[in-house]
Design a protein around this motif. Structure first.
Motif, PDB file in Angstrom:
ATOM      1  N   LEU A  29       0.816  -1.198   0.000  1.00 10.47           N
ATOM      2  CA  LEU A  29       0.000   0.000   0.000  1.00 10.47           C
ATOM      3  C   LEU A  29       0.854   1.254   0.000  1.00 10.47           C
ATOM      4  O   LEU A  29       0.364   2.314  -0.367  1.00 10.47           O
ATOM      5  CB  LEU A  29      -0.897   0.028   1.242  1.00 10.47           C
ATOM      6  CG  LEU A  29      -2.043  -0.977   1.210  1.00 10.47           C
ATOM      7  CD1 LEU A  29      -2.614  -1.174   2.590  1.00 10.47           C
ATOM      8  CD2 LEU A  29      -3.115  -0.486   0.253  1.00 10.47           C
ATOM      9  N   PHE A  31       2.511   2.746   2.847  1.00 10.88           N
ATOM     10  CA  PHE A  31       2.604   3.588   4.040  1.00 10.88           C
ATOM     11  C   PHE A  31       2.856   2.705   5.255  1.00 10.88           C
ATOM     12  O   PHE A  31       2.766   1.490   5.182  1.00 10.88           O
ATOM     13  CB  PHE A  31       1.351   4.470   4.227  1.00 10.88           C
ATOM     14  CG  PHE A  31       0.090   3.710   4.516  1.00 10.88           C
ATOM     15  CD1 PHE A  31      -0.679   3.196   3.472  1.00 10.88           C
ATOM     16  CD2 PHE A  31      -0.369   3.531   5.817  1.00 10.88           C
ATOM     17  CE1 PHE A  31      -1.852   2.516   3.735  1.00 10.88           C
ATOM     18  CE2 PHE A  31      -1.541   2.852   6.079  1.00 10.88           C
ATOM     19  CZ  PHE A  31      -2.279   2.334   5.040  1.00 10.88           C
ATOM     20  N   SER A  32       3.189   3.329   6.366  1.00 14.97           N
ATOM     21  CA  SER A  32       3.444   2.613   7.623  1.00 14.97           C
ATOM     22  C   SER A  32       2.463   3.083   8.672  1.00 14.97           C
ATOM     23  O   SER A  32       2.073   4.262   8.698  1.00 14.97           O
ATOM     24  CB  SER A  32       4.866   2.877   8.114  1.00 14.97           C
ATOM     25  OG  SER A  32       5.797   2.421   7.173  1.00 14.97           O
ATOM     26  N   ILE A  33       2.101   2.137   9.548  1.00 19.44           N
ATOM     27  CA  ILE A  33       1.165   2.478  10.622  1.00 19.44           C
ATOM     28  C   ILE A  33       1.845   2.319  11.969  1.00 19.44           C
ATOM     29  O   ILE A  33       2.810   1.569  12.122  1.00 19.44           O
ATOM     30  CB  ILE A  33      -0.097   1.579  10.585  1.00 19.44           C
ATOM     31  CG1 ILE A  33       0.301   0.100  10.608  1.00 19.44           C
ATOM     32  CG2 ILE A  33      -0.940   1.914   9.391  1.00 19.44           C
ATOM     33  CD1 ILE A  33      -0.847  -0.807  10.930  1.00 19.44           C
ATOM     34  N   GLY A  34       1.312   3.037  12.921  1.00 18.65           N
ATOM     35  CA  GLY A  34       1.781   2.904  14.297  1.00 18.65           C
ATOM     36  C   GLY A  34       0.601   3.027  15.225  1.00 18.65           C
ATOM     37  O   GLY A  34      -0.446   3.555  14.855  1.00 18.65           O
ATOM     38  N   THR A  58       2.191   6.739  10.009  1.00 18.14           N
ATOM     39  CA  THR A  58       3.439   7.329  10.461  1.00 18.14           C
ATOM     40  C   THR A  58       4.387   7.676   9.325  1.00 18.14           C
ATOM     41  O   THR A  58       5.295   8.484   9.496  1.00 18.14           O
ATOM     42  CB  THR A  58       4.170   6.367  11.409  1.00 18.14           C
ATOM     43  OG1 THR A  58       4.337   5.116  10.737  1.00 18.14           O
ATOM     44  CG2 THR A  58       3.371   6.164  12.677  1.00 18.14           C
ATOM     45  N   ARG A  59       4.217   7.047   8.203  1.00 18.87           N
ATOM     46  CA  ARG A  59       5.163   7.318   7.099  1.00 18.87           C
ATOM     47  C   ARG A  59       4.465   7.000   5.788  1.00 18.87           C
ATOM     48  O   ARG A  59       3.677   6.053   5.723  1.00 18.87           O
ATOM     49  CB  ARG A  59       6.395   6.439   7.268  1.00 18.87           C
ATOM     50  CG  ARG A  59       7.660   6.942   6.585  1.00 18.87           C
ATOM     51  CD  ARG A  59       8.863   6.167   7.067  1.00 18.87           C
ATOM     52  NE  ARG A  59       8.609   4.721   7.029  1.00 18.87           N
ATOM     53  CZ  ARG A  59       8.821   3.966   5.949  1.00 18.87           C
ATOM     54  NH1 ARG A  59       9.263   4.503   4.827  1.00 18.87           N
ATOM     55  NH2 ARG A  59       8.550   2.676   5.998  1.00 18.87           N
ATOM     56  N   ARG A  94      -2.653  -4.486  11.218  1.00 18.37           N
ATOM     57  CA  ARG A  94      -1.795  -4.885  10.109  1.00 18.37           C
ATOM     58  C   ARG A  94      -2.466  -5.966   9.277  1.00 18.37           C
ATOM     59  O   ARG A  94      -2.423  -5.976   8.039  1.00 18.37           O
ATOM     60  CB  ARG A  94      -0.462  -5.360  10.654  1.00 18.37           C
ATOM     61  CG  ARG A  94       0.532  -5.800   9.589  1.00 18.37           C
ATOM     62  CD  ARG A  94       1.698  -6.503  10.231  1.00 18.37           C
ATOM     63  NE  ARG A  94       1.277  -7.663  11.000  1.00 18.37           N
ATOM     64  CZ  ARG A  94       1.075  -8.856  10.471  1.00 18.37           C
ATOM     65  NH1 ARG A  94       1.218  -9.062   9.168  1.00 18.37           N
ATOM     66  NH2 ARG A  94       0.680  -9.867  11.242  1.00 18.37           N
ATOM     67  N   LEU A  97      -5.161  -4.727   6.958  1.00 19.05           N
ATOM     68  CA  LEU A  97      -4.678  -3.970   5.806  1.00 19.05           C
ATOM     69  C   LEU A  97      -3.975  -4.848   4.785  1.00 19.05           C
ATOM     70  O   LEU A  97      -3.909  -4.512   3.606  1.00 19.05           O
ATOM     71  CB  LEU A  97      -3.693  -2.890   6.279  1.00 19.05           C
ATOM     72  CG  LEU A  97      -4.353  -1.668   6.908  1.00 19.05           C
ATOM     73  CD1 LEU A  97      -3.314  -0.836   7.634  1.00 19.05           C
ATOM     74  CD2 LEU A  97      -5.041  -0.843   5.834  1.00 19.05           C
TER      75      LEU A  97
ATOM     76  N   GLN B 554       6.413   0.712  20.861  1.00 19.12           N
ATOM     77  CA  GLN B 554       5.915   1.566  19.804  1.00 19.12           C
ATOM     78  C   GLN B 554       6.474   1.020  18.500  1.00 19.12           C
ATOM     79  O   GLN B 554       7.549   1.406  18.065  1.00 19.12           O
ATOM     80  CB  GLN B 554       6.360   3.016  20.036  1.00 19.12           C
ATOM     81  CG  GLN B 554       5.700   4.002  19.115  1.00 19.12           C
ATOM     82  CD  GLN B 554       4.198   4.055  19.337  1.00 19.12           C
ATOM     83  OE1 GLN B 554       3.706   3.726  20.403  1.00 19.12           O
ATOM     84  NE2 GLN B 554       3.489   4.433  18.299  1.00 19.12           N
ATOM     85  N   SER B 555       5.745   0.112  17.949  1.00 17.74           N
ATOM     86  CA  SER B 555       6.269  -0.486  16.721  1.00 17.74           C
ATOM     87  C   SER B 555       5.584   0.141  15.516  1.00 17.74           C
ATOM     88  O   SER B 555       4.463   0.627  15.582  1.00 17.74           O
ATOM     89  CB  SER B 555       6.063  -1.993  16.737  1.00 17.74           C
ATOM     90  OG  SER B 555       4.760  -2.313  17.135  1.00 17.74           O
ATOM     91  N   GLU B 556       6.294   0.097  14.460  1.00 15.94           N
ATOM     92  CA  GLU B 556       5.806   0.701  13.220  1.00 15.94           C
ATOM     93  C   GLU B 556       5.872  -0.367  12.145  1.00 15.94           C
ATOM     94  O   GLU B 556       6.920  -0.954  11.919  1.00 15.94           O
ATOM     95  CB  GLU B 556       6.703   1.889  12.869  1.00 15.94           C
ATOM     96  CG  GLU B 556       6.231   2.699  11.713  1.00 15.94           C
ATOM     97  CD  GLU B 556       7.247   3.767  11.383  1.00 15.94           C
ATOM     98  OE1 GLU B 556       8.203   3.944  12.175  1.00 15.94           O
ATOM     99  OE2 GLU B 556       7.124   4.400  10.339  1.00 15.94           O
ATOM    100  N   THR B 557       4.736  -0.625  11.512  1.00 18.64           N
ATOM    101  CA  THR B 557       4.718  -1.658  10.473  1.00 18.64           C
ATOM    102  C   THR B 557       4.376  -1.013   9.149  1.00 18.64           C
ATOM    103  O   THR B 557       3.448  -0.203   9.054  1.00 18.64           O
ATOM    104  CB  THR B 557       3.656  -2.709  10.797  1.00 18.64           C
ATOM    105  OG1 THR B 557       3.633  -2.927  12.187  1.00 18.64           O
ATOM    106  CG2 THR B 557       3.939  -3.992  10.060  1.00 18.64           C
ATOM    107  N   SER B 558       5.084  -1.410   8.174  1.00 17.55           N
ATOM    108  CA  SER B 558       4.768  -0.867   6.848  1.00 17.55           C
ATOM    109  C   SER B 558       3.885  -1.849   6.107  1.00 17.55           C
ATOM    110  O   SER B 558       4.126  -3.063   6.135  1.00 17.55           O
ATOM    111  CB  SER B 558       6.063  -0.608   6.075  1.00 17.55           C
ATOM    112  OG  SER B 558       6.794  -1.801   5.941  1.00 17.55           O
ATOM    113  N   VAL B 559       2.866  -1.322   5.509  1.00 17.76           N
ATOM    114  CA  VAL B 559       1.932  -2.175   4.792  1.00 17.76           C
ATOM    115  C   VAL B 559       1.919  -1.797   3.309  1.00 17.76           C
ATOM    116  O   VAL B 559       2.349  -0.723   2.951  1.00 17.76           O
ATOM    117  CB  VAL B 559       0.516  -2.034   5.379  1.00 17.76           C
ATOM    118  CG1 VAL B 559       0.517  -2.577   6.788  1.00 17.76           C
ATOM    119  CG2 VAL B 559       0.086  -0.594   5.378  1.00 17.76           C
TER     120      VAL B 559
END
Lengths: 128, 559
Positions: A29, A31-34, A58-59, A94, A97, B554-559
């Motif tokens: 997709l 982007f990144s989620i937090g 987040t990104r 996650r 998505l 505080q984890s960040e996952t990219s989807v």
């Protein structure tokens, strides 16, 4: 975007539809989620209320499908394909998505500028 | 009239007889003391010739012989009467001040016999010379002895003995101080326990005597003669004078005396032992020669007792003082100064005019100071050499230990008749395996400058000891790889003289910030007193169920 426990959450949302991009084996997709109910909400730089355990963007990969569709960094995701995202763990979000059987995700996101815009429009253009 | 006269005459006669009795008993005691004193005065006269002879016997013969030898172990004679008393290492320690009275008495009797036939052999004693700067307790005789010879190590003084009866302890210190000036040094130590024994004996006999005397001196009225004990005075006045017939009262009186003595005994116990045991101060003991320091916790002691106690711990805790190890830096610095031809600026030069030395110092300062460089490289070189020799030694010892095996009785049947194994006892086994490791051992000891502490004989003895007790090569080597406590190197028939130097009278109790030192001939132990901190210990109870945790991710996952 703060909520009162027991009362329904109200927010101004924007619909965003993202087409998943195929990269080899994966559908991404861009982007990144937090965030999530199992995460520490105090470290979220985008939330106004530091006890908000919702899912935030987040990104954003520049030029990716999310940016093209209009997603911006700092958006809070309220729903994904009809699934609620305000009270889920990070891993559940996650999974929703990255469902391999779906090509398209339809998000309901909210951001502060939307609220501002609605307030401004309300104020400047009183309802007739 | 006549019966009054006769009664008076009888009275005087009785008075005379009791006076004579008491004086006689006192006199005999003094005579016995005097005889002891005369006995001990005899063998202390030493000629300077014998002292110089002994001095020439110093030195390790094995070291000289081994330098030219190969790896073959030669049967060299170890130096006779192995006294290396210049350093502080070998000393005898045969006397402990706080042992029981009876053992002291026995040892006292034994030592008097030994003293009679002394011929210059050195008797082992540890002595603490208590010296306050205002009033020197050393009599002129002992200072003369000090100048004469460094090896004269067994001079003794009185260590104030710990006797159970506190009254007799105070009396002893008083009496012993009086006697110290007149008696020769050797018997000083035994005066206090002997006197304590005598006084203790008197105090034990006194209640019985109280009961017995009325029987003996029943019909006579007496004036008490001036005996030192206040109880006897009281007894004489109250009982003997009016001819007390109530025997039960006398028994009660004797019982009260026993109670009083018992009370005094336990009071002394509390004061002496319990107060001494509870830690109140921390003593920092630093050896001036090489800076080795230790910390000890002690209770409320006087400076004297603290000094004795510190010395006891010194022999166990401090690694042995090796004067040879300090020589290295000087050799480095002399190298630097060799271009100036004459002076080493690190040493004191008494025959040097200050102007000249100042010029030298100024010239030296102008030169580029490279001595630290040389010191660094020299240190690294020495370190490397020691490590190399140590490695060689370890390998040699390990190999040597594989040459022998303990013989089990059940192997006799299986050993083949063609190679009958020769059975050796531990001494022979030790000598057999010493040969391959001798050279490596010698070179290592010389590199670490320990060669004077271990003779070949002592090494073989220790090897025999290790073999007998199934020790590994590493266990055998441990004694040589690290310098052990001073006690390990003591030869038990030598004495060590220490001097307690303090700015305050030595019978005062320890206080914060006091400093005193225990001096030997070539170094001293400086002791500084620090109080233990007052602890405020709070208690807190934690419920085991209260240990709960939350995740802070505080984890960040990219989807």
């Amino acid at each position: 975007m703060s909520f009162v426990p027991g009362q329904p959450v109200t927010a101004v949302v924007q619909r965003i539809e993202i087409q998943k991009l195929r990269q080899g084996e994966n559908l991404i997709l861009g982007f990144s989620i937090g965030g999530g109910i199992d995460q520490d909400p105090g470290q979220n730089p985008f939330s106004e209320d530091k006890s908000d355990k919702g899912i935030y963007v987040t990104r954003i990969t520049p030029g990716g499908p999310a940016e093209v569709a209009g997603l911006r960094m700092g958006d809070k995701i309220m729903q994904v394909n009809g699934w609620d995202m305000t009270m889920v763990t990070h891993d559940q979000a996650r999974k929703k998505l990255t469902n391999k059987r779906e090509d398209v995700v339809r998000l309901l996101i909210t951001r502060r500028s939307l609220e501002e815009a609605v307030k401004q429009s309300k104020g400047s253009h009183p309802r007739q | 009239m006549s019966d009054i006269e006769s009664r008076d005459r009888r009275l005087e006669h009785k008075l005379e007889s009791t006076r004579a009795f008491i004086i006689r008993s006192k006199g005999s005691k003094i005579d016995s003391l005097r005889s002891k004193v005369d006995l001990l005065r005899l063998p202390l006269v030493l000629s300077t010739k014998s002292i110089s002879n002994r001095k020439s016997q110093l030195g390790v013969i094995w070291e000289k012989g081994g330098g030219s030898g190969t790896g073959v172990a030669r049967k060299l004679r170890p130096p006779p009467a192995f006294d290396m008393d210049n350093e502080s290492t070998y000393s005898g320690y045969s006397y402990k001040s706080s042992h029981s009275r009876t053992s002291r008495k026995n040892r006292d009797r034994r030592d008097r016999h030994r003293l009679k036939n002394r011929d210059g052999s050195i008797r082992g004693d540890k002595s603490v010379m208590i010296q306050a700067p205002g009033e020197p307790l050393l009599d002129p005789e002992s200072t003369v002895v000090d100048d004469r010879d460094d090896n004269w190590g067994e001079t003794t003084t009185v260590v104030t003995g710990t006797s159970v009866d506190s009254i007799s302890n105070e009396d002893l210190t008083r009496i012993s101080k009086d006697l110290e000036d007149s008696l020769p040094l050797d018997c000083r130590r035994y005066i206090s326990p002997v006197l304590g024994a005598i006084l203790g004996l008197i105090s034990v006999i006194t209640p019985l005597a109280f009961l017995a005397l009325p029987q003996l001196l029943w019909r006579d009225t007496l004036d008490p003669c001036g005996t030192p004990s206040s109880y006897w005075l009281f007894y004489g006045v109250r009982v003997l004078e009016p001819q007390e017939t109530d025997y039960r009262g006398i028994v009660g009186y004797a019982a009260s005396l026993v109670d009083a003595l018992l009370f005094i005994q336990y009071l002394a116990l509390v004061l002496l032992e319990v107060r001494h045991l509870q830690p109140a101060f921390c003593l920092k003991v630093v050896r001036t020669a090489d800076g080795v320091s230790r910390f000890y916790n002690v209770g409320h002691l006087s400076i004297q007792r603290a000094g004795v106690w510190v010395l006891d711990q010194y022999y166990r805790d401090f690694p042995v003082y090796n004067p040879a190890l300090i020589n290295l830096p000087k050799s480095i610095l002399t190298k630097k100064m060799s271009s100036f031809k004459v002076y080493n600026l690190e040493e004191e030069n008494t025959n040097n005019s200050t102007g000249q030395s100042r010029a030298m110092i100024a010239a030296a300062a102008r030169r580029r100071d490279n001595s630290h460089n040389e010191y660094y490289y020299e240190e690294a070189e020495v370190e490397r050499r020691i490590r190399k020799r140590r490695a060689r030694l370890v390998v040699a010892v390990e190999e040597a230990f594989t040459h022998i095996k303990r013989h089990q009785d059940e192997d006799t049947a299986t050993s083949s008749p063609k190679h009958p194994r020769e059975l050796m006892d531990p001494r022979e086994a030790a000598q057999a395996i010493f040969a391959p490791m001798a050279r490596a051992m010698q070179k290592y000891l010389r590199a670490t400058r320990q060669q004077s502490y271990h003779t070949m004989e002592s090494i073989i003895n220790y090897l025999q000891f290790c073999i007998t007790h199934n020790m590994t090569p590493k266990a055998f080597l441990e004694r040589y790889l690290s310098p052990g406590p001073t006690l390990q190197y003591l030869d038990n028939n030598r004495g060590r003289r220490w001097t307690l130097v303090s700015e305050e009278p030595v019978t005062t109790a320890l206080r914060q910030g006091q400093v005193f030192s225990l001096k030997r001939l070539d170094f001293a132990l400086v002791v500084k007193v620090m109080p233990l901190p007052f602890l405020d210990l709070a208690e807190e109870f934690i419920d085991p169920k209260s240990h709960k945790f939350v995740m802070k991710l505080q984890s960040e996952t990219s989807v």
